[in-house]
Design an enzyme around this catalytic site. Structure first.
Site, mmCIF file in Angstrom:
data_model
loop_
_atom_site.group_PDB
_atom_site.id
_atom_site.type_symbol
_atom_site.label_atom_id
_atom_site.label_comp_id
_atom_site.label_asym_id
_atom_site.label_seq_id
_atom_site.Cartn_x
_atom_site.Cartn_y
_atom_site.Cartn_z
ATOM 1 N N MET A 30 -5.810 -20.154 -9.095
ATOM 2 C CA MET A 30 -6.442 -21.284 -9.781
ATOM 3 C C MET A 30 -5.907 -21.373 -11.207
ATOM 4 O O MET A 30 -6.522 -22.011 -12.072
ATOM 5 C CB MET A 30 -7.959 -21.135 -9.784
ATOM 6 C CG MET A 30 -8.520 -21.158 -8.352
ATOM 7 S SD MET A 30 -10.211 -21.751 -8.237
ATOM 8 C CE MET A 30 -11.073 -20.598 -9.250
ATOM 9 N N LEU A 33 -3.156 -17.780 -15.668
ATOM 10 C CA LEU A 33 -2.640 -16.537 -15.090
ATOM 11 C C LEU A 33 -2.694 -15.373 -16.067
ATOM 12 O O LEU A 33 -2.638 -15.557 -17.286
ATOM 13 C CB LEU A 33 -1.188 -16.770 -14.644
ATOM 14 C CG LEU A 33 -0.992 -17.941 -13.681
ATOM 15 C CD1 LEU A 33 0.485 -18.084 -13.329
ATOM 16 C CD2 LEU A 33 -1.817 -17.778 -12.417
ATOM 17 N N HIS A 34 -2.772 -14.186 -15.498
ATOM 18 C CA HIS A 34 -2.722 -12.949 -16.286
ATOM 19 C C HIS A 34 -1.868 -11.946 -15.515
ATOM 20 O O HIS A 34 -1.355 -12.256 -14.426
ATOM 21 C CB HIS A 34 -4.132 -12.428 -16.559
ATOM 22 C CG HIS A 34 -4.995 -12.339 -15.332
ATOM 23 N ND1 HIS A 34 -4.761 -11.450 -14.321
ATOM 24 C CD2 HIS A 34 -6.066 -13.076 -14.929
ATOM 25 C CE1 HIS A 34 -5.649 -11.591 -13.376
ATOM 26 N NE2 HIS A 34 -6.453 -12.599 -13.702
ATOM 27 N N HIS A 37 -2.294 -11.581 -11.764
ATOM 28 C CA HIS A 37 -1.609 -12.584 -10.932
ATOM 29 C C HIS A 37 -0.121 -12.255 -10.811
ATOM 30 O O HIS A 37 0.473 -12.412 -9.749
ATOM 31 C CB HIS A 37 -1.728 -13.985 -11.558
ATOM 32 C CG HIS A 37 -3.104 -14.550 -11.544
ATOM 33 N ND1 HIS A 37 -3.848 -14.715 -12.689
ATOM 34 C CD2 HIS A 37 -3.885 -15.013 -10.535
ATOM 35 C CE1 HIS A 37 -5.017 -15.259 -12.387
ATOM 36 N NE2 HIS A 37 -5.067 -15.443 -11.088
ATOM 37 N N GLY A 147 -5.448 -10.711 -4.041
ATOM 38 C CA GLY A 147 -5.876 -9.518 -4.763
ATOM 39 C C GLY A 147 -7.141 -8.924 -4.170
ATOM 40 O O GLY A 147 -8.005 -9.651 -3.670
ATOM 41 N N ASP A 150 -11.096 -9.783 -5.521
ATOM 42 C CA ASP A 150 -12.018 -10.647 -4.765
ATOM 43 C C ASP A 150 -12.053 -10.115 -3.338
ATOM 44 O O ASP A 150 -11.513 -10.728 -2.414
ATOM 45 C CB ASP A 150 -11.531 -12.095 -4.811
ATOM 46 C CG ASP A 150 -11.555 -12.646 -6.219
ATOM 47 O OD1 ASP A 150 -12.650 -12.814 -6.764
ATOM 48 O OD2 ASP A 150 -10.470 -12.860 -6.788
ATOM 49 N N VAL A 176 -5.706 -4.968 -10.602
ATOM 50 C CA VAL A 176 -4.976 -4.585 -11.820
ATOM 51 C C VAL A 176 -5.998 -4.533 -12.956
ATOM 52 O O VAL A 176 -6.799 -5.449 -13.126
ATOM 53 C CB VAL A 176 -3.867 -5.606 -12.144
ATOM 54 C CG1 VAL A 176 -3.096 -5.168 -13.395
ATOM 55 C CG2 VAL A 176 -2.918 -5.738 -10.957
ATOM 56 N N ARG A 187 -11.656 -15.157 -16.041
ATOM 57 C CA ARG A 187 -12.949 -15.364 -16.712
ATOM 58 C C ARG A 187 -13.161 -14.398 -17.878
ATOM 59 O O ARG A 187 -14.067 -14.608 -18.684
ATOM 60 C CB ARG A 187 -14.101 -15.273 -15.706
ATOM 61 C CG ARG A 187 -14.137 -16.469 -14.764
ATOM 62 C CD ARG A 187 -15.415 -16.520 -13.942
ATOM 63 N NE ARG A 187 -15.565 -17.803 -13.259
ATOM 64 C CZ ARG A 187 -15.263 -18.020 -11.978
ATOM 65 N NH1 ARG A 187 -14.790 -17.049 -11.233
ATOM 66 N NH2 ARG A 187 -15.433 -19.221 -11.436
HETATM 67 O O1 PAF Z 1 -8.834 -16.292 -5.842
HETATM 68 C C1 PAF Z 1 -8.638 -17.463 -6.253
HETATM 69 O O2 PAF Z 1 -8.079 -17.694 -7.310
HETATM 70 C C2 PAF Z 1 -9.110 -18.634 -5.405
HETATM 71 O O3 PAF Z 1 -10.317 -18.336 -4.781
HETATM 72 C C3 PAF Z 1 -8.066 -19.100 -4.378
HETATM 73 C C4 PAF Z 1 -7.759 -18.025 -3.351
HETATM 74 C C5 PAF Z 1 -6.800 -19.507 -5.101
HETATM 75 C C6 PAF Z 1 -8.598 -20.322 -3.622
HETATM 76 O O4 PAF Z 1 -8.863 -21.374 -4.474
#
Ligand code: PAF
Length: 281
Positions: A30, A33-34, A37, A147, A150, A176, A187
């Site tokens: 989404m 980035l860090h 990612h 990752g 989540d 990470v 966040r």
């Molecule tokens: O983990 C995320 O950033 C989001 O849930 C994803 C997998 C890109 C779906 O929108």
């Protein structure tokens, strides 16, 4: 690096890459980035010949009252970071290109989303599995990288892939962390310096759980209590849940003879943070 915003154009590109024998890797994000990612991107790069990073702040996975409008965004900075990997394609559609106004079809992974974050974020996981299914159909990847931060999302996506016969290999990548233990997250940008200190309680709580497990806890609840004790010491942290569940099924009351997941969700100020660790028997 090419930026594609149209789902149709993305699919045409993917079909021709597949026809010429390329192995397509997808890292859905989404944005904002860090380093976490970038670790996913590097794994995707290692395993694929065409690497696609999607940047899409997916409206359907935000519940009412959540931070969709103020979710941090910085497309130029993201692209500069992706170029260092390097990524071949950035797929960055507008919400209107992904969802027609009369869209009514959802993908739901069932039981695996009923615990942990499920009750606290109604509709969240069906938004995630729906958009990931759409991304798989549009980008046609051979593999996709997610990752373990989540963890419940990862299990829901693995379940969806198995249950719906998606021909995509799911590659999990460990969490990470910052040097002091805080799990990286977009966040974290919301945290004030004082909240950033308080947020360390999550990784410290996981460490306490790990130590209790290693010392020979009698049951999962005892491990949960060890983590809760640490979180409660920090006044700025409001616990949403601390749960020890089976790392495969995410079911409650796991056997300590199997790998267990210790998962935490807590609010630090207004920011909701999650973290987890898997303990091996
Ligand atoms: O983990 C995320 O950033 C989001 O849930 C994803 C997998 C890109 C779906 O929108």
């Amino acid at each position: 690096m090419m930026v594609i915003t149209s789902p149709g154009e993305m699919t045409r590109f993917a079909e021709s890459a597949r026809a010429s024998g390329k192995r397509i890797g997808l890292v859905p994000t989404m944005g904002f980035l860090h380093e976490g990612h970038l670790t996913l991107m590097r794994e995707g790069r290692r395993q694929s010949s065409v690497l696609v990073a999607s940047i899409f702040v997916n409206p359907t996975q935000f519940c009412p009252g959540e931070d969709f409008a103020r979710y941090p965004r910085n497309f130029e900075r993201d692209c500069a970071m992706l170029q260092t990997v390097p990524v071949d394609i950035v797929f960055a559609p507008e919400p209107s290109a992904m969802y027609s106004p009369d869209a009514q079809t959802w993908v739901e992974a069932g039981e695996i989303t009923s615990g942990l974050c499920g009750p606290h974020r109604p509709g969240h996981f069906r938004g995630v599995t729906t958009v990931v299914a759409k991304l798989f159909n549009i980008v046609k990847p051979h593999l996709a990288v997610f990752g373990e931060k989540d963890f419940q999302q990862l299990r829901a996506i693995q379940k969806m892939v198995r249950d719906l016969n998606f021909d995509v290999e799911i590659i999990p990548v460990p969490i990470v962390r910052e040097k002091d233990g805080l799990a990286m997250s977009s966040r974290n940008a919301y945290l004030s310096p004082a909240e950033r200190e308080d947020a360390l309680a999550l990784s410290l709580a996981l460490r306490a759980a790990r130590e209790k497990h290693r010392a020979g806890a009698c049951c999962a609840e005892e491990i949960e209590f060890a983590a809760i004790r640490v979180l409660k010491r920090m006044r700025g942290v409001a616990i949403e849940y601390v749960e020890a569940v089976d790392a495969e099924t995410l079911a409650r009351h796991p056997s300590l003879e199997r790998p267990i997941l210790i998962a935490i969700a807590a609010r630090v100020g207004k920011t909701r943070l999650i973290d987890n660790t898997v303990l091996q028997p």
